[in-house]
Design a protein around this motif. Structure first.
Motif, PDB file in Angstrom:
ATOM      1  N   THR A 151       0.895  -0.807   0.145  1.00 16.61           N
ATOM      2  CA  THR A 151      -0.156   0.230  -0.225  1.00 16.61           C
ATOM      3  C   THR A 151       1.084   1.680  -0.389  1.00 16.61           C
ATOM      4  O   THR A 151       0.244   2.781  -0.388  1.00 16.61           O
ATOM      5  N   LYS A 152       1.914   1.462   0.377  1.00 18.52           N
ATOM      6  CA  LYS A 152       3.221   2.221   0.401  1.00 18.52           C
ATOM      7  C   LYS A 152       3.484   2.874  -1.314  1.00 18.52           C
ATOM      8  O   LYS A 152       4.207   3.435  -1.667  1.00 18.52           O
ATOM      9  N   LYS A 153       3.179   1.683  -2.199  1.00 24.80           N
ATOM     10  CA  LYS A 153       4.279   2.065  -3.162  1.00 24.80           C
ATOM     11  C   LYS A 153       3.393   3.159  -4.237  1.00 24.80           C
ATOM     12  O   LYS A 153       1.945   2.777  -4.391  1.00 24.80           O
ATOM     13  N   LYS A 154       3.823   3.736  -4.644  1.00 17.17           N
ATOM     14  CA  LYS A 154       3.509   4.711  -5.437  1.00 17.17           C
ATOM     15  C   LYS A 154       2.885   4.686  -6.642  1.00 17.17           C
ATOM     16  O   LYS A 154       2.136   5.159  -7.200  1.00 17.17           O
ATOM     17  N   PHE A 155       4.184   3.687  -7.806  1.00 11.48           N
ATOM     18  CA  PHE A 155       4.024   3.490  -8.742  1.00 11.48           C
ATOM     19  C   PHE A 155       4.327   1.847  -9.029  1.00 11.48           C
ATOM     20  O   PHE A 155       4.989   1.100  -8.059  1.00 11.48           O
ATOM     21  N   ASN A 174       4.374  -1.401 -12.107  1.00 10.94           N
ATOM     22  CA  ASN A 174       4.007  -2.283 -13.497  1.00 10.94           C
ATOM     23  C   ASN A 174       3.189  -3.303 -13.562  1.00 10.94           C
ATOM     24  O   ASN A 174       3.317  -4.130 -12.778  1.00 10.94           O
ATOM     25  N   PHE A 175       2.010  -2.975 -13.830  1.00 12.17           N
ATOM     26  CA  PHE A 175       1.284  -3.985 -14.369  1.00 12.17           C
ATOM     27  C   PHE A 175       1.281  -5.042 -15.808  1.00 12.17           C
ATOM     28  O   PHE A 175       1.204  -4.092 -16.720  1.00 12.17           O
ATOM     29  N   LYS A 176       1.526  -6.203 -15.788  1.00  8.99           N
ATOM     30  CA  LYS A 176       1.992  -6.664 -17.303  1.00  8.99           C
ATOM     31  C   LYS A 176       0.565  -7.443 -17.152  1.00  8.99           C
ATOM     32  O   LYS A 176       0.384  -8.225 -17.104  1.00  8.99           O
ATOM     33  N   ILE A 177       0.160  -7.298 -18.874  1.00  5.21           N
ATOM     34  CA  ILE A 177      -1.291  -7.104 -19.003  1.00  5.21           C
ATOM     35  C   ILE A 177      -0.731  -8.876 -19.980  1.00  5.21           C
ATOM     36  O   ILE A 177      -1.640 -10.055 -19.941  1.00  5.21           O
ATOM     37  N   THR A 178       0.013  -8.554 -20.225  1.00  2.36           N
ATOM     38  CA  THR A 178      -0.005  -9.505 -21.581  1.00  2.36           C
ATOM     39  C   THR A 178       1.273  -9.196 -22.075  1.00  2.36           C
ATOM     40  O   THR A 178       2.239  -8.255 -22.077  1.00  2.36           O
ATOM     41  N   GLU A 179       2.257 -10.079 -22.688  1.00  3.75           N
ATOM     42  CA  GLU A 179       3.302 -10.058 -23.562  1.00  3.75           C
ATOM     43  C   GLU A 179       3.518  -8.815 -24.353  1.00  3.75           C
ATOM     44  O   GLU A 179       2.501  -8.916 -25.413  1.00  3.75           O
ATOM     45  N   GLY A 180       4.384  -7.867 -24.474  1.00  2.00           N
ATOM     46  CA  GLY A 180       4.436  -6.759 -24.564  1.00  2.00           C
ATOM     47  C   GLY A 180       3.322  -4.725 -24.234  1.00  2.00           C
ATOM     48  O   GLY A 180       3.427  -4.445 -25.012  1.00  2.00           O
ATOM     49  N   GLN A 181       2.721  -5.596 -23.459  1.00  2.00           N
ATOM     50  CA  GLN A 181       2.096  -4.409 -23.204  1.00  2.00           C
ATOM     51  C   GLN A 181       1.287  -4.398 -21.349  1.00  2.00           C
ATOM     52  O   GLN A 181       1.194  -5.476 -20.508  1.00  2.00           O
ATOM     53  N   GLU A 182       1.991  -2.884 -20.867  1.00  2.00           N
ATOM     54  CA  GLU A 182       2.176  -3.334 -19.970  1.00  2.00           C
ATOM     55  C   GLU A 182       0.893  -1.766 -19.143  1.00  2.00           C
ATOM     56  O   GLU A 182       0.812  -0.924 -19.764  1.00  2.00           O
ATOM     57  N   TYR A 183       0.870  -1.800 -17.990  1.00  2.00           N
ATOM     58  CA  TYR A 183       0.120  -0.905 -17.413  1.00  2.00           C
ATOM     59  C   TYR A 183       0.992   0.039 -15.621  1.00  2.00           C
ATOM     60  O   TYR A 183       1.487  -0.924 -14.958  1.00  2.00           O
ATOM     61  N   GLN A 184       0.838   1.004 -15.837  1.00  2.00           N
ATOM     62  CA  GLN A 184       1.691   1.863 -14.888  1.00  2.00           C
ATOM     63  C   GLN A 184       0.759   2.016 -14.075  1.00  2.00           C
ATOM     64  O   GLN A 184       0.048   2.725 -14.240  1.00  2.00           O
ATOM     65  N   MET A 185       0.737   1.187 -12.852  1.00  2.59           N
ATOM     66  CA  MET A 185      -0.313   2.245 -12.080  1.00  2.59           C
ATOM     67  C   MET A 185       0.133   2.976 -10.891  1.00  2.59           C
ATOM     68  O   MET A 185       1.691   2.877 -11.186  1.00  2.59           O
ATOM     69  N   VAL A 186      -0.559   4.418 -10.942  1.00  2.00           N
ATOM     70  CA  VAL A 186      -0.357   5.199  -9.906  1.00  2.00           C
ATOM     71  C   VAL A 186      -1.263   4.777  -8.628  1.00  2.00           C
ATOM     72  O   VAL A 186      -2.818   4.925  -8.484  1.00  2.00           O
ATOM     73  N   ASN A 187      -0.421   4.798  -7.558  1.00  2.00           N
ATOM     74  CA  ASN A 187      -1.366   4.524  -6.232  1.00  2.00           C
ATOM     75  C   ASN A 187      -2.324   5.738  -6.077  1.00  2.00           C
ATOM     76  O   ASN A 187      -1.749   6.819  -5.942  1.00  2.00           O
ATOM     77  N   ILE A 188      -3.296   5.663  -5.509  1.00  2.01           N
ATOM     78  CA  ILE A 188      -4.264   6.865  -5.998  1.00  2.01           C
ATOM     79  C   ILE A 188      -4.432   7.411  -3.949  1.00  2.01           C
ATOM     80  O   ILE A 188      -5.615   8.405  -3.901  1.00  2.01           O
TER      81      ILE A 188
END
Length: 418
Positions: free
Chosen positions: A219-223, A225-239
């Motif tokens: 929960t303290k992570k500000k950022f 990366n979530f690997k959706i599939t090979e070659g596709q990632e989503y950078q999560m930003v803590n709300i």
């Protein structure tokens, strides 16, 4: 004095003692102070995570919809099952079409999950807590228990461990029951939502931090990366806007959790936690007014006002408070003697107003026993170390503080503590 007269006089003294004791208890129960803080919310509750000292309360025992704050309890179940080797952080979970439908619905909080793809427990747990991903939450719970109903039972059991006995749990996410589609509970109203009180959520959060401290690493992570599939990632930003260096980070505090939530019925909800001078505080707000910025601003103000007006001070023994409350008199047959009391714990940290003395907390002893809680007296036998009541402290701007006390010697024969 005539024998009958002595009996009547004795009865008068007994009645007088009971009335005085009852009067003292009523005074303690009704005493109150203006709070140092006001949260514009339907309900709120704040505690010291180590001692349980209540720092703020507003409609704290009333149950309300809690939206995604549910995920604190969901993660506690997952972490316990990891401890029990029923799951592992690196275990991969395959996404079903039903879960993918929830995960990819723009109406919900999510990261993309593709049907047939597999994601680790750690990935799903991080996305659940950092960006409140509903699909990830559902995937975790169903992989863990097999069904919404089965996971609900686990959540209720976990809540009971934390001291919550009346949790209304319908799903692992906090959405209305109907929004789970194929995985909704059958025979339950579609609009049914999880309901807990602000106090319940504080207790669950307190239990989670104590037993699963690894939660805070997520929960303290500000950022992340979530690997959706090979070659596709989503950078999560803590709300969580109160994390360090964020716009609403409170001065002198290190906020490291915990969760936000929002549905039409629940409104905007939040649980935050952080440390000041090594002391952890948990703050819950349900259905806060205004937008997300206003919610974060209110929480920031609480932490900063608490630190500006109060400080945690260690109480090591009763003598620090007053010699008057260190001893109590025992009526034992025809003899009178003084018996000393002690704190039930070796020491405890208490948030007290700055620049104040222990005397200004107006310490009083309240003797309480399961058989005679209304008389204010404790009948012998009493064992050394037995809890006999509590010390009551009046703290300006904070709820009253009750500190358990114990007897320092054994009283074997009949008599009365006074």
């Amino acid at each position: 004095m005539h024998k009958l007269g002595r009996k009547l006089f004795y009865c008068f003294l007994v009645v007088l003692t009971i009335n005085l004791s009852l009067g003292g208890l009523v005074k303690v129960a009704s005493a109150s102070t203006d709070s140092f803080y006001r949260m514009d919310a339907r309900a709120a509750y704040a505690i010291d995570a180590d001692t349980g000292q209540v720092l703020y309360q507003k409609n704290a025992n009333k149950t309300y919809p809690i939206a995604s704050l549910t995920k604190i309890l969901t993660l506690a179940v997952i972490e316990q099952d990891i401890r029990d080797h029923k799951l592992s952080w690196n275990q991969k979970i395959k996404i079903t079409p039903a879960v993918a439908k929830v995960a990819n619905d723009w109406h919900f909080s999510n990261v993309q999950l593709n049907a047939g793809e597999s994601y680790t427990v750690r990935q799903l747990a991080e996305s659940m807590m950092i960006v409140s991903a509903d699909g990830s939450t559902e995937a975790l719970a169903l992989a863990d228990a097999g069904s919404t109903a089965a996971f609900n039972k686990k959540m209720q059991a976990m809540a009971r461990k934390a001291g919550v006995t009346d949790a209304k749990i319908y799903n692992m996410i906090g959405l209305p029951n109907k929004d789970l589609g194929k995985n909704k509970l059958k025979g339950v109203d579609g609009d049914a939502e999880n309901k807990l009180s602000a106090k319940d959520l504080a207790l669950i959060s307190q239990y989670m931090i104590k037993h699963y401290p690894e939660t805070l690493k997520i929960t303290k992570k500000k950022f992340a990366n979530f690997k959706i599939t090979e070659g596709q990632e989503y950078q999560m930003v803590n709300i969580n806007a109160l994390l360090p260096q964020n716009g609403y980070a409170p001065k002198d505090w290190e906020i490291d959790g915990l969760k936000t939530g929002n549905t039409d019925a629940a409104g905007k909800c939040i649980v935050t936690t952080g440390t000041y001078m090594g002391h952890r505080v948990i703050l819950v707000g349900l259905h806060t007014k205004g937008d997300w910025n206003n919610q974060s601003k209110m929480q920031k103000e609480f932490y900063e006002k608490l630190a500006a007006s109060y400080q945690p001070v260690e109480l090591q023994n009763i003598q620090q408070l007053s010699k008057r409350v260190q001893h109590t008199r025992i009526v034992h047959a025809k003899k009178h003697r003084t018996v000393s009391l002690a704190l039930a714990k070796k020491s405890t940290w208490i948030w007290v107003p700055r620049n104040t003395t222990w005397k200004q907390t107006h310490p009083t002893v309240v003797i309480k026993h399961s058989k005679q809680s209304l008389t204010g007296r404790l009948e012998a036998p009493v064992k050394k170390g037995q809890r006999v009541g509590y010390l009551n402290l009046q703290l300006q701007g904070l709820p009253e503080m009750q500190i358990p006390i114990k007897a320092t010697q054994t009283i074997a024969s009949r008599g009365f503590w006074k």
